[in-house]
Scaffold this active site. Structure first.
Site, PDB file in Angstrom:
ATOM      1  N   ALA A   1      -6.133   4.840   8.446  1.00 14.16           N
ATOM      2  CA  ALA A   1      -5.200   4.413   9.482  1.00 14.16           C
ATOM      3  C   ALA A   1      -4.894   5.592  10.398  1.00 14.16           C
ATOM      4  O   ALA A   1      -5.104   6.750  10.040  1.00 14.16           O
ATOM      5  CB  ALA A   1      -3.920   3.877   8.856  1.00 14.16           C
TER       6      ALA A   1
ATOM      7  N   GLY B   1      -6.759   2.419   4.978  1.00 14.55           N
ATOM      8  CA  GLY B   1      -6.815   1.142   5.663  1.00 14.55           C
ATOM      9  C   GLY B   1      -8.223   0.634   5.872  1.00 14.55           C
ATOM     10  O   GLY B   1      -8.462  -0.579   5.913  1.00 14.55           O
TER      11      GLY B   1
ATOM     12  N   GLU C   1      -9.158  -1.041   2.757  1.00 11.93           N
ATOM     13  CA  GLU C   1      -8.421  -2.296   2.677  1.00 11.93           C
ATOM     14  C   GLU C   1      -9.019  -3.362   3.586  1.00 11.93           C
ATOM     15  O   GLU C   1      -9.108  -4.537   3.215  1.00 11.93           O
ATOM     16  CB  GLU C   1      -6.950  -2.045   3.022  1.00 11.93           C
ATOM     17  CG  GLU C   1      -6.233  -1.244   1.944  1.00 11.93           C
ATOM     18  CD  GLU C   1      -4.842  -0.793   2.356  1.00 11.93           C
ATOM     19  OE1 GLU C   1      -3.893  -1.033   1.588  1.00 11.93           O
ATOM     20  OE2 GLU C   1      -4.706  -0.197   3.448  1.00 11.93           O
TER      21      GLU C   1
ATOM     22  N   GLU D   1      -3.954   7.409  -0.050  1.00  8.08           N
ATOM     23  CA  GLU D   1      -2.594   7.471   0.506  1.00  8.08           C
ATOM     24  C   GLU D   1      -1.657   8.343  -0.318  1.00  8.08           C
ATOM     25  O   GLU D   1      -0.706   8.927   0.219  1.00  8.08           O
ATOM     26  CB  GLU D   1      -2.000   6.048   0.616  1.00  8.08           C
ATOM     27  CG  GLU D   1      -2.634   5.168   1.663  1.00  8.08           C
ATOM     28  CD  GLU D   1      -3.844   4.401   1.158  1.00  8.08           C
ATOM     29  OE1 GLU D   1      -4.312   3.503   1.876  1.00  8.08           O
ATOM     30  OE2 GLU D   1      -4.343   4.705   0.042  1.00  8.08           O
TER      31      GLU D   1
END
Length: 294
Positions: free
Chosen positions: A99, A143, A146, A166
């Site tokens: 991200a 992300g 994901e 993360e």
């Protein structure tokens, strides 16, 4: 959510946009779709929509503006009666390295909570009925991992690297990583990966059931395999394909008995479709079915 660190790791390399590959192959069905800033869209095969994440300088780091465009493109393909399968891919170097940390870092709890930050990232998993294939080369971290896990089918190259790092940033996955990764690899392995932030390879992704296929080759070979599968899916009855996707997804939410009962009701329901009659009649007559998608 690890794009900045990953950017430093591979900054010396140059990303190659996938459109250069499409241009070189010059497929007769390839056509441009809507113009976006952060993604590219193509229809490289009959019935197949291709979305390429296109932030090469940021290793395709995921941001709110990118997801706004991605969700728009997904919805348009989903509503297009001529599209039966969708592929999401990135560059040779990165599917999506995480991200956009610059966007996230200054947020307060109130801002993140009140604005339901990154909730729109789940549009793919919650609203898109057309099957979506992730074609992952290079980094798929945070992300990016994901997003790949949200897709219905995941293909990757041997050079792929997945992970949920993360924890190294003082946070945890926020777009379903802890839930979908656990369903894919089991609690113990998912716990290890999320609490250590360690990466795992494309080869391991195949061995652990995260990826349906691992392609030994570069981005062109990976994309070709994804296109073959997408075109094959797009060649079947849209009604049956959507129903098949729905019942498999329900298996992740329901107990076995309830899931089997749900599947049976969907099976019964398809006897009300024209395509069930077309398909079974064609089989009995040894002909190729011509689907009505109704």
């Amino acid at each position: 959510m690890f794009a900045r660190s990953c950017s430093r790791l591979v900054a010396s390399k140059t990303a190659v946009p996938l459109t250069s590959y499409l241009a070189r192959t010059a497929r007769p069905y390839s056509s441009a779709s809507s113009t976006y800033e952060h993604i590219l869209t193509e229809t490289p095969r009959p019935g197949v929509g291709l979305i390429t994440l296109n932030r090469p300088k940021a290793l395709n780091a995921l941001s709110s503006p990118l997801f706004k465009e991605l969700n728009d493109a997904l919805s348009k393909y989903d509503e297009d009666k001529d599209i039966g399968a969708i592929i999401i891919t990135g560059s040779e170097k990165a599917f999506a390295a995480g991200a956009d940390i610059k966007e996230m870092a200054p947020l307060t709890f109130a801002q993140a909570y009140n604005n339901n930050f990154i909730a729109p990232w789940s549009h793919l998993a919650n609203a898109i009925r057309t099957p979506v294939i992730a074609a992952v080369s290079g980094y798929a971290l945070g992300g990016g991992c994901e997003l790949a896990l949200m897709c219905d089918i995941l293909y990757c190259s041997t050079n792929a690297n997945f992970g949920q790092p993360e924890i190294k940033l003082g946070t945890i996955p926020g777009a379903g990583g802890s839930q979908r990764l656990t369903r894919a690899v089991g609690k113990s392995k998912a716990m290890e990966l999320i609490l250590t932030g360690d990466m795992f390879s494309g080869k391991q992704a195949g061995e652990w059931g995260v990826a349906a296929k691992v392609v030994d080759g570069g981005k062109e070979q990976l994309l070709e395999e994804a296109l073959k599968t997408a075109e094959k899916i797009a060649g079947y009855s849209r009604v049956a394909v959507v129903a098949g996707k729905e019942v498999v997804n329900k298996s992740q939410e329901l107990a076995l008995r309830e899931g089997v009962e749900y599947e049976r009701r969907m099976f019964h329901g398809l006897f009300g479709s024209q395509d069930q009659k077309i398909g079974m009649t064609a089989f009995a007559e040894k002909k190729k079915p011509e689907w009505s998608n109704e």
